[in-house]
Write an enzyme that holds these catalytic residues in place. Structure first.
Site, PDB file in Angstrom:
ATOM      1  N   ARG A 171      42.531 -48.381  29.449  1.00  0.00           N
ATOM      2  CA  ARG A 171      44.051 -49.148  29.478  1.00  0.00           C
ATOM      3  C   ARG A 171      43.927 -49.484  30.793  1.00  0.00           C
ATOM      4  O   ARG A 171      44.767 -50.651  30.913  1.00  0.00           O
ATOM      5  CB  ARG A 171      44.889 -48.095  29.314  1.00  0.00           C
ATOM      6  CG  ARG A 171      44.967 -47.465  27.892  1.00  0.00           C
ATOM      7  CD  ARG A 171      46.250 -46.555  27.348  1.00  0.00           C
ATOM      8  NE  ARG A 171      46.075 -46.581  26.253  1.00  0.00           N
ATOM      9  CZ  ARG A 171      46.717 -45.362  25.425  1.00  0.00           C
ATOM     10  NH1 ARG A 171      46.889 -44.188  26.169  1.00  0.00           N
ATOM     11  NH2 ARG A 171      47.129 -45.218  24.310  1.00  0.00           N
ATOM     12  N   GLY A 184      44.787 -45.605  16.756  1.00  0.00           N
ATOM     13  CA  GLY A 184      43.709 -44.979  17.657  1.00  0.00           C
ATOM     14  C   GLY A 184      42.476 -44.479  17.118  1.00  0.00           C
ATOM     15  O   GLY A 184      41.191 -44.991  17.669  1.00  0.00           O
ATOM     16  N   GLY A 244      50.962 -46.741  17.968  1.00  0.00           N
ATOM     17  CA  GLY A 244      52.426 -46.696  17.333  1.00  0.00           C
ATOM     18  C   GLY A 244      53.068 -48.071  17.334  1.00  0.00           C
ATOM     19  O   GLY A 244      53.797 -48.334  16.259  1.00  0.00           O
ATOM     20  N   LYS A 254      48.417 -39.401   5.878  1.00  0.00           N
ATOM     21  CA  LYS A 254      49.751 -39.229   5.018  1.00  0.00           C
ATOM     22  C   LYS A 254      50.372 -40.561   4.852  1.00  0.00           C
ATOM     23  O   LYS A 254      50.491 -41.587   5.390  1.00  0.00           O
ATOM     24  CB  LYS A 254      50.644 -38.392   5.948  1.00  0.00           C
ATOM     25  CG  LYS A 254      50.370 -37.093   6.090  1.00  0.00           C
ATOM     26  CD  LYS A 254      51.453 -36.221   6.427  1.00  0.00           C
ATOM     27  CE  LYS A 254      51.478 -35.957   7.919  1.00  0.00           C
ATOM     28  NZ  LYS A 254      52.611 -35.211   8.607  1.00  0.00           N
TER      29      LYS A 254
HETATM   30  P1  AMP Z   1      46.429 -41.011  10.853  1.00  0.00           P
HETATM   31  O1  AMP Z   1      47.072 -40.589  11.924  1.00  0.00           O
HETATM   32  O2  AMP Z   1      47.492 -41.105   9.666  1.00  0.00           O
HETATM   33  O3  AMP Z   1      45.671 -42.211  10.558  1.00  0.00           O
HETATM   34  O4  AMP Z   1      45.508 -40.121  10.094  1.00  0.00           O
HETATM   35  C1  AMP Z   1      44.254 -39.817  10.879  1.00  0.00           C
HETATM   36  C2  AMP Z   1      43.639 -38.498  10.465  1.00  0.00           C
HETATM   37  O5  AMP Z   1      43.390 -38.390   8.845  1.00  0.00           O
HETATM   38  C3  AMP Z   1      42.316 -38.325  10.805  1.00  0.00           C
HETATM   39  O6  AMP Z   1      42.427 -37.302  11.736  1.00  0.00           O
HETATM   40  C4  AMP Z   1      41.372 -38.129   9.458  1.00  0.00           C
HETATM   41  O7  AMP Z   1      40.559 -36.896   9.931  1.00  0.00           O
HETATM   42  C5  AMP Z   1      42.397 -37.577   8.674  1.00  0.00           C
HETATM   43  N1  AMP Z   1      41.800 -37.819   7.187  1.00  0.00           N
HETATM   44  C6  AMP Z   1      41.547 -38.890   6.804  1.00  0.00           C
HETATM   45  N2  AMP Z   1      40.898 -38.665   5.539  1.00  0.00           N
HETATM   46  C7  AMP Z   1      41.115 -37.571   5.190  1.00  0.00           C
HETATM   47  C8  AMP Z   1      40.925 -36.680   4.040  1.00  0.00           C
HETATM   48  N3  AMP Z   1      40.289 -37.344   3.232  1.00  0.00           N
HETATM   49  N4  AMP Z   1      41.015 -35.541   4.168  1.00  0.00           N
HETATM   50  C9  AMP Z   1      41.985 -34.966   5.061  1.00  0.00           C
HETATM   51  N5  AMP Z   1      42.230 -35.692   6.218  1.00  0.00           N
HETATM   52  C10 AMP Z   1      41.692 -36.860   6.248  1.00  0.00           C
END
Ligand code: AMP
Length: 396
Positions: A37, A352, A375, A199
């Site tokens: 950064r 990230g 974000g 999610k």
């Molecule tokens: P996000 O912050 O919503 O982009 O989610 C990122 C996180 O989702 C990472 O830490 C991944 O380890 C987790 N993730 C991705 N695929 C899976 C999965 N199949 N099961 C559980 N966690 C997951």
């Protein structure tokens, strides 16, 4: 760009309040563990210093809860910044009040001072008007180069603009807006968006907007299992948001109505537990057997997604395809990183984890634009207005 840029401002002898993003990770001894950064701000800093600006630099670092915390001091950043610029950068132990005022007044043309962490004052995150006025009183003009903080209306990103004119974008901010702007206004087609991560609920607005903008949306990560389950497909013990099944169906319907392809994994890498030492198994077909968890997209999905990406003219990627932090489940995400890099498309990677993946795959230099704002890029691509951008002066 519709907003004023630092390139439009006379800078010689001007005191410039430059909001930067120096929110770098520090270890227990206060050493900077990743200076990406700081380096990202250098073009704007060099540009202004070479033109004789007097720079008052301000940033937040970490979450100090509105009071001074020596573990989140920006002092080590001033030191490192001075080394990178090849000229000393002064440091003021407070971002408002006599210390800051004296440091700002003492600047000569082409010199810079870094103010202490803005978040040592609770007024920063509360966007307090009087605090914003005190920050503004330090300078003659305002420049915001902290794209990663532009989605927050804080005193240093929004409030200050009510007290100081003109307000312009720095070079990094300008670059972010230029490339992210290409993904939302008149993108070259075919346009393929890749969305992954944990999610659906975190990315509802992103999915809705990308379904409007893009031709094809490729879904991976845990959120894919919510979509599969919503269609009545067995997903074993995979992570599912039970309360988002209706929403997932609504998004699938909306894609069909708009004649857009919302693609889900056609095979998986699974294991019997959520653990880096679990043995990965490949499951052919969309269904996951009982007792197994889906932890990455499978080889057929990887090649199918890679084909779509290879044909694209615009690619936007946010979120990993699996639990890429665990090496046995990282291949899907790394394969997507390589496919995006190999594609002739204008490619934009934000968030990230996806940024970490392109770095890990060693392909960051083949991505058109790697966003510095997780974000903020998510909100921008979701079609939201960023308060820190809206507050900048419109180009005449
Ligand atoms: P996000 O912050 O919503 O982009 O989610 C990122 C996180 O989702 C990472 O830490 C991944 O380890 C987790 N993730 C991705 N695929 C899976 C999965 N199949 N099961 C559980 N966690 C997951």
């Amino acid at each position: 760009m519709s907003k004023l840029s630092i390139r439009d401002l006379p800078l010689k002898g001007q005191r410039v309040f430059l909001r930067v993003d120096f929110n770098v990770p520090l270890d227990d001894s206060g050493a900077i563990t990743d200076e990406t950064r700081i380096r990202a701000s250098l073009p704007t800093l060099r540009y202004a210093l070479e033109r004789g600006a007097r720079l008052i630099l301000a940033s937040h670092l970490g979450r100090p809860k509105g009071r001074p915390d020596p573990r989140m001091s920006l002092r080590p950043v001033a030191q490192r910044l001075g080394e990178l610029l090849g000229r000393p950068v002064a440091f003021a132990a407070d971002c408002v009040g006599p210390e800051a005022e004296q440091a700002g007044a003492a600047l000569s043309d082409g010199a810079a001072v870094l103010l202490e962490n803005l978040r040592f004052h609770p007024e920063e995150e509360k966007n307090d008007a009087e605090f914003a006025r005190r920050l503004a009183a330090l300078a003659d003009v305002y420049v915001n180069d902290a794209f990663g903080s532009a989605h927050r209306a804080h005193a240093s990103t929004e409030g200050i603009t009510h007290w100081l004119r003109p307000c312009a974008a720095g070079l990094l901010m300008e670059k972010e807006l230029e490339y992210l702007g290409k993904a939302v206004e008149n993108p070259a087609r075919p346009y393929v968006a890749i969305v992954g991560g944990a999610k659906v609920s975190d990315k509802i607005d992103l999915l809705r907007n990308l379904l409007k903008l893009a031709d094809t949306v490729l879904v991976g990560g845990a959120m894919a299992y919510t979509f599969l389950k919503a269609q009545g497909i067995e997903v074993g013990r995979s992570r599912v948001e039970e309360d988002k099944l209706n929403l997932a169906n609504e998004l699938l319907r909306s894609a069909a109505e708009q004649n857009k392809a919302l693609c889900l994994p056609v095979d998986h890498v699974v294991a019997d537990r959520f653990d880096a030492s679990a043995s990965p198994e490949i499951v052919k077909g969309a269904a996951i057997p009982a007792g197994r968890l889906g932890l990455d997209i499978g080889p057929a999905t990887r090649s199918r997604y890679a084909q779509e990406i290879a044909r694209a003219q615009t690619v936007v990627w946010n979120g990993p395809m699996g639990v890429f932090e665990m090496p046995p489940f990282a291949e899907g995400t790394l394969a997507i990183a390589r496919a995006v890099a190999a594609s002739p498309a204008l490619s934009i990677v934000g968030g990230g984890d996806s940024v970490a993946a392109v770095n890990q795959a060693g392909v960051a230099d083949r991505i058109t634009h790697v966003s510095t704002g997780g974000g903020a890029s998510l909100e921008f691509l979701s079609g939201m207005k960023l308060p820190g951008v809206e507050a900048l002066t419109d180009r005449p």
